[in-house]
Design a protein around this motif. Structure first.
Motif, mmCIF file in Angstrom:
data_model
loop_
_atom_site.group_PDB
_atom_site.id
_atom_site.type_symbol
_atom_site.label_atom_id
_atom_site.label_comp_id
_atom_site.label_asym_id
_atom_site.label_seq_id
_atom_site.Cartn_x
_atom_site.Cartn_y
_atom_site.Cartn_z
ATOM 1 N N THR A 151 -6.362 9.860 -10.617
ATOM 2 C CA THR A 151 -7.427 9.279 -11.431
ATOM 3 C C THR A 151 -7.173 7.784 -11.572
ATOM 4 N N VAL A 152 -8.225 6.989 -11.445
ATOM 5 C CA VAL A 152 -8.094 5.534 -11.445
ATOM 6 C C VAL A 152 -8.462 4.977 -12.814
ATOM 7 N N THR A 153 -7.576 4.159 -13.365
ATOM 8 C CA THR A 153 -7.803 3.506 -14.653
ATOM 9 C C THR A 153 -7.886 1.993 -14.433
ATOM 10 N N GLY A 154 -8.018 1.236 -15.544
ATOM 11 C CA GLY A 154 -7.953 -0.220 -15.467
ATOM 12 C C GLY A 154 -9.204 -0.873 -14.906
ATOM 13 N N TRP A 155 -10.362 -0.574 -15.474
ATOM 14 C CA TRP A 155 -11.638 -1.069 -14.952
ATOM 15 C C TRP A 155 -12.152 -2.317 -15.660
ATOM 16 N N SER A 156 -11.305 -3.007 -16.393
ATOM 17 C CA SER A 156 -11.775 -4.117 -17.221
ATOM 18 C C SER A 156 -12.286 -5.306 -16.416
ATOM 19 N N VAL A 157 -11.833 -5.467 -15.173
ATOM 20 C CA VAL A 157 -12.300 -6.606 -14.358
ATOM 21 C C VAL A 157 -13.134 -6.139 -13.175
ATOM 22 N N ALA A 158 -13.601 -4.898 -13.205
ATOM 23 C CA ALA A 158 -14.400 -4.379 -12.095
ATOM 24 C C ALA A 158 -15.657 -5.216 -11.891
ATOM 25 N N GLY A 159 -16.120 -5.248 -10.649
ATOM 26 C CA GLY A 159 -17.316 -6.006 -10.331
ATOM 27 C C GLY A 159 -18.066 -5.377 -9.179
ATOM 28 N N GLU A 160 -18.891 -6.163 -8.542
ATOM 29 C CA GLU A 160 -19.650 -5.723 -7.384
ATOM 30 C C GLU A 160 -19.563 -6.789 -6.309
ATOM 31 N N GLY A 161 -19.541 -6.359 -5.056
ATOM 32 C CA GLY A 161 -19.425 -7.308 -3.965
ATOM 33 C C GLY A 161 -19.027 -6.607 -2.682
ATOM 34 N N PRO A 162 -18.591 -7.359 -1.683
ATOM 35 C CA PRO A 162 -18.189 -6.753 -0.408
ATOM 36 C C PRO A 162 -16.863 -6.016 -0.535
ATOM 37 N N PRO A 163 -16.732 -4.832 0.060
ATOM 38 C CA PRO A 163 -15.478 -4.065 -0.028
ATOM 39 C C PRO A 163 -14.255 -4.838 0.431
ATOM 40 N N ALA A 164 -14.412 -5.759 1.383
ATOM 41 C CA ALA A 164 -13.258 -6.527 1.859
ATOM 42 C C ALA A 164 -12.585 -7.297 0.733
ATOM 43 N N LEU A 165 -13.363 -7.712 -0.274
ATOM 44 C CA LEU A 165 -12.780 -8.436 -1.400
ATOM 45 C C LEU A 165 -11.835 -7.534 -2.185
ATOM 46 N N ASP A 166 -12.200 -6.272 -2.349
ATOM 47 C CA ASP A 166 -11.340 -5.331 -3.071
ATOM 48 C C ASP A 166 -10.055 -5.060 -2.297
ATOM 49 N N ARG A 167 -10.175 -4.929 -0.973
ATOM 50 C CA ARG A 167 -8.971 -4.721 -0.160
ATOM 51 C C ARG A 167 -8.053 -5.942 -0.248
ATOM 52 N N ALA A 168 -8.652 -7.127 -0.215
ATOM 53 C CA ALA A 168 -7.864 -8.362 -0.311
ATOM 54 C C ALA A 168 -7.170 -8.459 -1.661
ATOM 55 N N MET A 169 -7.883 -8.111 -2.729
ATOM 56 C CA MET A 169 -7.292 -8.212 -4.066
ATOM 57 C C MET A 169 -6.150 -7.220 -4.235
ATOM 58 N N ALA A 170 -6.334 -5.985 -3.780
ATOM 59 C CA ALA A 170 -5.254 -4.995 -3.884
ATOM 60 C C ALA A 170 -4.023 -5.460 -3.114
ATOM 61 N N SER A 171 -4.234 -6.028 -1.937
ATOM 62 C CA SER A 171 -3.122 -6.518 -1.125
ATOM 63 C C SER A 171 -2.429 -7.697 -1.798
ATOM 64 N N LEU A 172 -3.211 -8.608 -2.359
ATOM 65 C CA LEU A 172 -2.660 -9.793 -3.005
ATOM 66 C C LEU A 172 -1.818 -9.421 -4.219
ATOM 67 N N ILE A 173 -2.293 -8.476 -5.007
ATOM 68 C CA ILE A 173 -1.541 -8.044 -6.188
ATOM 69 C C ILE A 173 -0.208 -7.419 -5.785
ATOM 70 N N LEU A 174 -0.226 -6.582 -4.749
ATOM 71 C CA LEU A 174 1.029 -5.997 -4.267
ATOM 72 C C LEU A 174 1.980 -7.079 -3.759
ATOM 73 N N ALA A 175 1.443 -8.081 -3.079
ATOM 74 C CA ALA A 175 2.285 -9.170 -2.579
ATOM 75 C C ALA A 175 2.931 -9.934 -3.728
ATOM 76 N N GLN A 176 2.194 -10.180 -4.802
ATOM 77 C CA GLN A 176 2.778 -10.836 -5.970
ATOM 78 C C GLN A 176 3.909 -9.990 -6.555
ATOM 79 N N MET A 177 3.700 -8.688 -6.612
ATOM 80 C CA MET A 177 4.748 -7.795 -7.119
ATOM 81 C C MET A 177 5.969 -7.801 -6.209
ATOM 82 N N ALA A 178 5.736 -7.837 -4.903
ATOM 83 C CA ALA A 178 6.844 -7.835 -3.944
ATOM 84 C C ALA A 178 7.685 -9.094 -4.046
ATOM 85 N N LEU A 179 7.077 -10.188 -4.511
ATOM 86 C CA LEU A 179 7.779 -11.475 -4.599
ATOM 87 C C LEU A 179 8.418 -11.707 -5.962
#
Length: 234
Positions: free
Chosen positions: A133-161
């Protein structure tokens, strides 16, 4: 329902126990929850796995949300415990995004736009008995799916660093696995990554570390993406 004891606190809200299968999320001052409530209600009606919205509570504040109390570890906890592998975790995140991006937008008239989570990370996926189950919808929006993939990747990269995290290497492996899953969804284009970086930079909830490593995180995602593209071309 009586508002019970504090169960936990996050960046944007405190969570209190309620009677039955519900919790109350009390948000920090200045946060408007109307959009989050509308998105969660819309997704629930569309069959996407979000917490159910609960009944009103006496003495609640206008911005409080009553939602389903979920049991089970977060994906982050399961990864750290070793009960879910990085490959499995990446597959789950990619699948959830893919399923989310089949749902038409509520508001946008652009034919290619979809509902976007814009904060999908292992901490926002609960491995409940009835399914992820997915939580944390406070910043949800609408737009191209590629933006969501980019954001998920960017957040993981910040965590990795994050040098203070004992799971940095593990998160880096998860990022690499996730990017491989995105190959079937047109990957993470450079323009989507640039837009995600700009949105992330404007987010006042970022910690000092997250702000400091944002450029490096974007470069990490870009280099991993380029490396994968070069491998496919060779």
């Amino acid at each position: 329902m009586h508002i019970g004891p504090l169960l936990g606190s996050g960046r944007t809200a405190d969570v209190y126990a309620l009677e039955g299968p519900w919790v109350l999320r009390r948000y920090r001052p200045g946060i408007d929850t109307a959009g989050e409530l509308a998105v969660m209600s819309y997704l629930s009606a569309s069959g996407f796995p979000v917490p159910r919205i609960g009944p009103p509570v006496e003495d609640a504040l206008p911005t409080d949300l009553v939602v389903q109390r979920l049991t089970g570890p977060t994906l982050a906890e399961a990864l750290l415990a070793g009960t879910v592998t990085g490959t499995e975790g990446a597959g789950l995140l990619a699948r959830l995004l893919r399923e989310l991006h089949t749902i038409p937008p509520r508001i946008s008239q652009e034919p290619e736009d979809r509902i976007l989570h814009l904060d999908l990370r292992p901490e926002n996926v609960i491995l409940a008995p009835e399914g992820a189950t997915v939580t944390g919808w406070s910043v949800a929006g609408e737009g191209p799916p590629a933006l969501d993939r980019a954001m998920a990747s960017l957040i993981l990269a910040q965590m990795a660093l994050d040098p203070s995290s004992t799971a940095g290497a593990q998160v880096g492996d998860l990022l690499t696995e996730l990017l491989s899953r995105f190959d079937d969804d047109d990957g993470v284009p450079a323009d989507a990554l640039a837009r995600a970086s700009a949105l992330r930079a404007a987010d006042p909830r970022l910690t000092a570390h997250e702000t400091e490593v944002l450029d490096d995180a974007a470069e990490l995602v870009s280099s991993l993406t380029d490396r994968r593209s070069a491998r496919f071309r060779s």
